[in-house]
Scaffold this active site. Structure first.
Site, PDB file in Angstrom:
ATOM      1  N   CYS A  24       0.877  -1.186   0.000  1.00 55.35           N
ATOM      2  CA  CYS A  24       0.000   0.000   0.000  1.00 55.35           C
ATOM      3  C   CYS A  24       0.907   1.226   0.000  1.00 55.35           C
ATOM      4  CB  CYS A  24      -0.966  -0.026   1.184  1.00 55.35           C
ATOM      5  SG  CYS A  24      -0.167  -0.026   2.802  1.00 55.35           S
ATOM      6  N   ARG A  30      -3.273  -0.618   5.464  1.00 59.50           N
ATOM      7  CA  ARG A  30      -3.857  -1.718   4.678  1.00 59.50           C
ATOM      8  C   ARG A  30      -2.933  -2.914   4.523  1.00 59.50           C
ATOM      9  NH1 ARG A  30      -5.076   2.128  -0.253  1.00 59.50           N
ATOM     10  NH2 ARG A  30      -3.197   3.038   0.655  1.00 59.50           N
ATOM     11  N   ASP A 141      -7.871   3.869   1.216  1.00 57.40           N
ATOM     12  CA  ASP A 141      -6.952   4.298   2.266  1.00 57.40           C
ATOM     13  C   ASP A 141      -7.771   4.787   3.474  1.00 57.40           C
ATOM     14  OD1 ASP A 141      -5.166   5.630   3.824  1.00 57.40           O
ATOM     15  OD2 ASP A 141      -4.465   6.985   2.249  1.00 57.40           O
TER      16      ASP A 141
END
Ligand code: 4NP
Length: 173
Positions: A24, A30, A141
């Site tokens: 990520c 994440r 996000d």
């Protein structure tokens, strides 16, 4: 009982080996969560010596940090301990991993630009493509979101990790 144990041992012996890397932006929300969730599935299936799992970020903003405390808290609420340290993705990761899973299009573009060869580009997959029940074209996000954002990301990651794990277990990637 003996038959069941023998059949499980045979499955493990035949299991294709994979080195999996989640990517990520910051490697604090994440991708470390995806790493922890998939590791949990792999460990419960007794496949930790066949499937290894790591994560990295396209940025080095949080190099050396534990995952974001909010992600750790929401993970704990589901029984996970997200504890890997953030690091930046390097092009040498293409040599070290068989499967590279990105969370969104921005991650995808950055990783593809670092790919040393067309063959290596084939290792890059979008995590959202493994969703089974939920529908989304990327894993958003959660950094600037509230509790619901972290919970939604964990729902997506658990669903996509299940789809991914089934393919790994069946040697389909
Ligand atoms: P991640 O989330 O990419 O899921 O780890 C983010 C973490 C930090 C920042 C952005 C996204 N940041 O801008 O610091």
């Amino acid at each position: 009982m003996q038959l069941i144990i023998f059949s499980k041992m045979e499955n493990i012996a035949n299991q294709k080996e994979y080195r999996v890397l989640f990517v990520c932006l910051g490697n604090i929300c994440r991708s470390p969560a995806a790493e922890g969730i998939l590791k949990d599935m792999v460990s419960k299936a007794g496949l930790s010596n066949k499937i290894s799992v790591d994560s990295a970020g396209t940025s080095g903003y949080h190099e050396g940090s534990l995952p974001d405390e909010r992600m750790r808290k929401h993970g704990r609420m589901r029984g996970y301990d997200f504890c890997s340290l953030s690091r930046k993705f390097r092009s040498s990761d293409f040599d070290k991993f068989d499967i590279i899973l990105v969370m969104d299009d921005s991650n995808y573009d950055k990783i593809m630009r670092l790919s040393p060869s067309v063959e290596d580009e084939k290792k890059v997959y979008r995590m959202a493509d493994f969703l089974q029940h939920l529908s989304a074209d990327h894993i958003p996000d959660p950094y600037y979101s509230g509790d619901e954002g972290f919970e939604f990301v964990l729902d997506l990651l658990e669903d996509a990790c299940t789809g991914l794990f089934n393919k790994l277990r069946n040697g389909e990637l």
